[in-house]
Design a protein around this motif. Structure first.
Motif, short mmCIF file in Angstrom:
data_model
loop_
_atom_site.label_atom_id
_atom_site.label_comp_id
_atom_site.label_asym_id
_atom_site.label_seq_id
_atom_site.Cartn_x
_atom_site.Cartn_y
_atom_site.Cartn_z
N ASP A 1 -19.90 -43.99 -6.76
CA ASP A 1 -18.74 -43.56 -6.81
C ASP A 1 -17.76 -44.78 -6.87
O ASP A 1 -16.57 -44.70 -6.45
N ALA A 2 -18.28 -45.99 -7.28
CA ALA A 2 -17.38 -47.18 -7.52
C ALA A 2 -16.40 -46.90 -8.34
O ALA A 2 -16.20 -46.27 -9.07
N THR A 3 -14.83 -47.61 -7.95
CA THR A 3 -13.90 -47.59 -8.68
C THR A 3 -13.45 -49.07 -8.94
O THR A 3 -13.82 -49.91 -8.44
N LEU A 4 -12.27 -49.24 -9.97
CA LEU A 4 -12.03 -50.60 -10.19
C LEU A 4 -11.23 -50.97 -8.98
O LEU A 4 -11.31 -52.20 -8.55
N GLY A 5 -10.67 -49.95 -8.10
CA GLY A 5 -9.83 -50.49 -6.80
C GLY A 5 -10.97 -51.06 -5.84
O GLY A 5 -10.85 -52.01 -5.20
N SER A 6 -12.11 -50.13 -5.69
CA SER A 6 -13.31 -50.71 -4.60
C SER A 6 -13.86 -51.90 -5.01
O SER A 6 -14.01 -52.79 -4.18
N LEU A 7 -14.31 -52.31 -6.37
CA LEU A 7 -14.64 -53.49 -6.80
C LEU A 7 -13.65 -54.69 -6.56
O LEU A 7 -13.99 -55.67 -6.13
N THR A 8 -12.36 -54.52 -6.75
CA THR A 8 -11.13 -55.32 -6.79
C THR A 8 -11.09 -55.88 -5.15
O THR A 8 -11.08 -57.09 -4.88
N MET A 9 -11.39 -55.13 -4.54
CA MET A 9 -11.13 -55.22 -2.92
C MET A 9 -12.50 -55.30 -2.20
O MET A 9 -12.83 -55.21 -0.99
N GLY A 10 -13.61 -55.52 -2.94
CA GLY A 10 -14.88 -55.81 -2.37
C GLY A 10 -15.30 -57.34 -1.77
O GLY A 10 -14.63 -58.17 -1.98
N TRP A 11 -16.21 -57.46 -1.07
CA TRP A 11 -16.64 -58.82 -0.47
C TRP A 11 -15.55 -59.52 0.28
O TRP A 11 -15.02 -59.00 1.25
N ASP A 12 -15.11 -60.61 0.02
CA ASP A 12 -14.16 -61.45 0.63
C ASP A 12 -12.90 -60.76 0.80
O ASP A 12 -12.22 -61.04 1.86
N ALA A 13 -12.57 -59.94 -0.05
CA ALA A 13 -11.30 -59.40 -0.32
C ALA A 13 -11.20 -58.45 1.32
O ALA A 13 -9.99 -58.60 1.85
N GLN A 14 -12.03 -57.98 1.85
CA GLN A 14 -12.24 -57.16 2.99
C GLN A 14 -11.69 -57.97 4.21
O GLN A 14 -10.83 -57.74 4.96
N TRP A 15 -12.35 -59.44 4.03
CA TRP A 15 -11.86 -60.36 5.32
C TRP A 15 -10.58 -60.74 5.08
O TRP A 15 -9.69 -60.81 6.20
N TYR A 16 -9.80 -60.92 3.91
CA TYR A 16 -8.47 -61.39 3.95
C TYR A 16 -7.73 -59.99 4.24
O TYR A 16 -6.64 -60.35 4.82
N TRP A 17 -8.06 -58.87 3.73
CA TRP A 17 -7.08 -57.69 4.14
C TRP A 17 -7.31 -57.63 5.73
O TRP A 17 -6.16 -57.34 6.34
N LEU A 18 -8.25 -57.75 6.50
CA LEU A 18 -8.43 -57.92 7.80
C LEU A 18 -7.54 -58.87 8.37
O LEU A 18 -6.85 -58.38 9.54
N ILE A 19 -7.45 -59.87 7.93
CA ILE A 19 -6.74 -60.90 8.55
C ILE A 19 -5.27 -60.57 8.16
O ILE A 19 -4.24 -60.77 9.23
N ALA A 20 -5.05 -60.19 7.09
CA ALA A 20 -3.34 -59.72 6.83
C ALA A 20 -2.95 -58.62 7.93
O ALA A 20 -1.98 -58.37 8.35
N PHE A 21 -4.03 -57.81 8.27
CA PHE A 21 -3.43 -56.40 8.94
C PHE A 21 -3.54 -56.67 10.49
O PHE A 21 -2.89 -56.24 11.20
N SER A 22 -4.52 -57.44 11.18
CA SER A 22 -4.76 -57.83 12.46
C SER A 22 -4.87 -59.31 12.86
O SER A 22 -5.27 -59.60 14.05
N GLY A 23 -4.73 -60.23 11.99
CA GLY A 23 -4.81 -61.65 12.33
C GLY A 23 -6.28 -62.03 12.76
O GLY A 23 -7.32 -61.33 12.07
N TYR A 24 -6.53 -63.18 13.37
CA TYR A 24 -7.86 -63.74 13.76
C TYR A 24 -8.05 -63.38 15.14
O TYR A 24 -7.31 -63.24 16.00
N PRO A 25 -9.42 -63.21 15.40
CA PRO A 25 -10.14 -62.96 16.75
C PRO A 25 -9.71 -64.07 17.86
O PRO A 25 -9.80 -65.23 17.38
N ALA A 26 -9.28 -63.73 18.99
CA ALA A 26 -9.17 -64.67 20.04
C ALA A 26 -10.51 -65.18 20.64
O ALA A 26 -10.78 -66.21 21.19
N GLU A 27 -11.29 -64.01 20.47
CA GLU A 27 -12.90 -64.38 21.10
C GLU A 27 -13.87 -64.32 19.95
O GLU A 27 -13.55 -63.11 19.01
#
Length: 401
Positions: free
Chosen positions: A48-74
């Motif tokens: 059920d892949a979509t254009l959006g899921s491909l666009t936000m795949g792989w490294d994009a998930q890490w960048y999304w995580l950083i934008a949302f919650s920053g970097y881990p202290a540990e």
């Protein structure tokens, strides 16, 4: 192709490049939609892949995580007690910019391709400016066309990756060196350094450039002020290159936090390998791939050596590459040396070669229409192959962009 030729002649450069870029993005979008349709249950994106899921795949998930919650202290640890893959491997400029745009545009998944696409277009404009004086308007437009949709990695201009933004800063930096606008480098170098790894290669390039200018000082005046700028910017690039590992260590309390984070990706390929030694990753990868391909390791090492020697010869001696100017040539050599020193060649190799994009200018120089059209079509085929393998299939460890 006639449209491209007419645009190169009739339209203002910014409009001609915009036309080329829009067509290239339409082609890439069609490729991504096709890949989503072809994605099956065995693909990491599922049936059920979509254009959006491909666009936000792989490294994009890490960048999304950083934008949302920053970097881990540990630092997170795996079952064996080693540092696991984590957000510290990714620099902050892209997620900060994309997060800010997303706050206005409706979220990170909307903003990520917009930021990449905008950075890609601006990078095309800068590439044209960098090459036009060297190879002429028409050839520079063709180089932009190759850059924007003829390479395997052209899809990065609309994925949630930082490559397009890094490419923009890099090309602006090379343009500043080419035109000797040294004050601009004090801006472009930090932006480059905190977008993606690679600024240490820029530091090496500036050192080599300074030596080259010094050797030619009787033919091309080298004023003390220029020497100061070249040295200062080279040192700035070196400091910025080591700044992120220092910041990572200070925040997490582990001095080698960044190094161990980067090595976590290598461990997923070859297990616990004992640490980082410059150039060792290239040899380890050659041994790994020799086993996968079923050929002696010496064959892989000999092939790699031959490729490095050939590329070095082209940078030094090929007349088309020489026409691109010394900054591009020195950057290409410095960056390849940097990759050999720090990179572990695997499925991301094509993506790591994107900073060599100014060399598209050499392929654009032959005036034969058939040559240029052939390069364009071959590059588009390579782009489809990469998208299909990494996204529609994406089922093995060798299919990770």
């Amino acid at each position: 192709m006639r449209l491209l030729r007419r645009a190169a002649v009739a339209l203002p450069p910014a409009a001609a490049i915009a036309l080329v870029y829009l067509v290239s993005r339409a082609v890439t979008t069609a490729f991504l939609i096709s890949a989503a349709e072809l994605s099956g249950p065995q693909s990491r994106f599922g049936a059920d892949a979509t254009l959006g899921s491909l666009t936000m795949g792989w490294d994009a998930q890490w960048y999304w995580l950083i934008a949302f919650s920053g970097y881990p202290a540990e630092l997170p640890l795996d079952a064996a007690g080693h540092v696991a893959q984590n957000a510290w491997a990714f620099m902050p400029v892209y997620p900060v910019i994309t997060g800010a745009v997303g706050w206005v545009a409706g979220g990170f998944p909307v903003a990520a391709p917009l930021v990449s696409a905008a950075a890609g277009y601006l990078a095309c404009l800068v590439l044209f400016a960098l090459l036009r004086r060297r190879i002429g308007r028409a050839a520079a437009i063709w180089a932009v066309a190759f850059f924007s949709f003829a390479g395997p990695m052209a899809a990065l201009f609309q994925l949630g990756y930082a490559e397009a933004l890094f490419q923009l800063w890099l090309l602006l930096g090379l343009l500043a060196v080419e035109r000797r606008r040294w004050w601009w480098l004090y801006l472009w170098i930090p932006l480059m350094a905190f977008t993606r790894p690679g600024v240490l290669a820029f530091s090496l390039m500036l050192a080599l450039y300074g030596l080259w200018r010094w050797s030619r000082r009787r033919l091309d005046e080298l004023r003390p002020r220029e020497i100061g700028h070249i040295v200062a910017n080279g040192m700035l690039a070196a400091v910025c290159g080591f700044a992120w590992p220092v910041i990572t260590g200070l925040v997490t309390g582990a001095p080698d936090a960044y190094l161990q984070t980067e090595l976590a990706w290598r461990r997923s390929w070859i297990g616990d390998h004992g640490g980082f030694v410059p150039f060792e990753g290239t040899v380890q990868a050659a041994v790994l791939w020799s086993g996968i391909w079923g050929v002696p390791a010496v064959v892989c090492l000999a092939g790699l050596t031959a490729i490095v020697a050939l590329v070095t010869l082209l940078i030094v001696a090929d007349r088309r590459v020489r026409r691109l100017g010394m900054p591009i040539r020195l950057w290409s050599g410095a960056y390849l040396l940097y990759l050999l020193a720090v990179f572990f060649p695997q499925s991301s190799t094509f993506r790591l070669l994107v900073p060599l994009s100014p060399l598209w200018g050499a392929l654009a120089l032959p005036r034969s229409r058939w040559w240029r059209v052939g390069v364009l079509l071959l590059g588009m085929a390579a782009q489809w192959w990469w998208i299909y393998a990494m996204y529609a299939l994406g089922s093995t460890f060798a299919q990770i962009p």
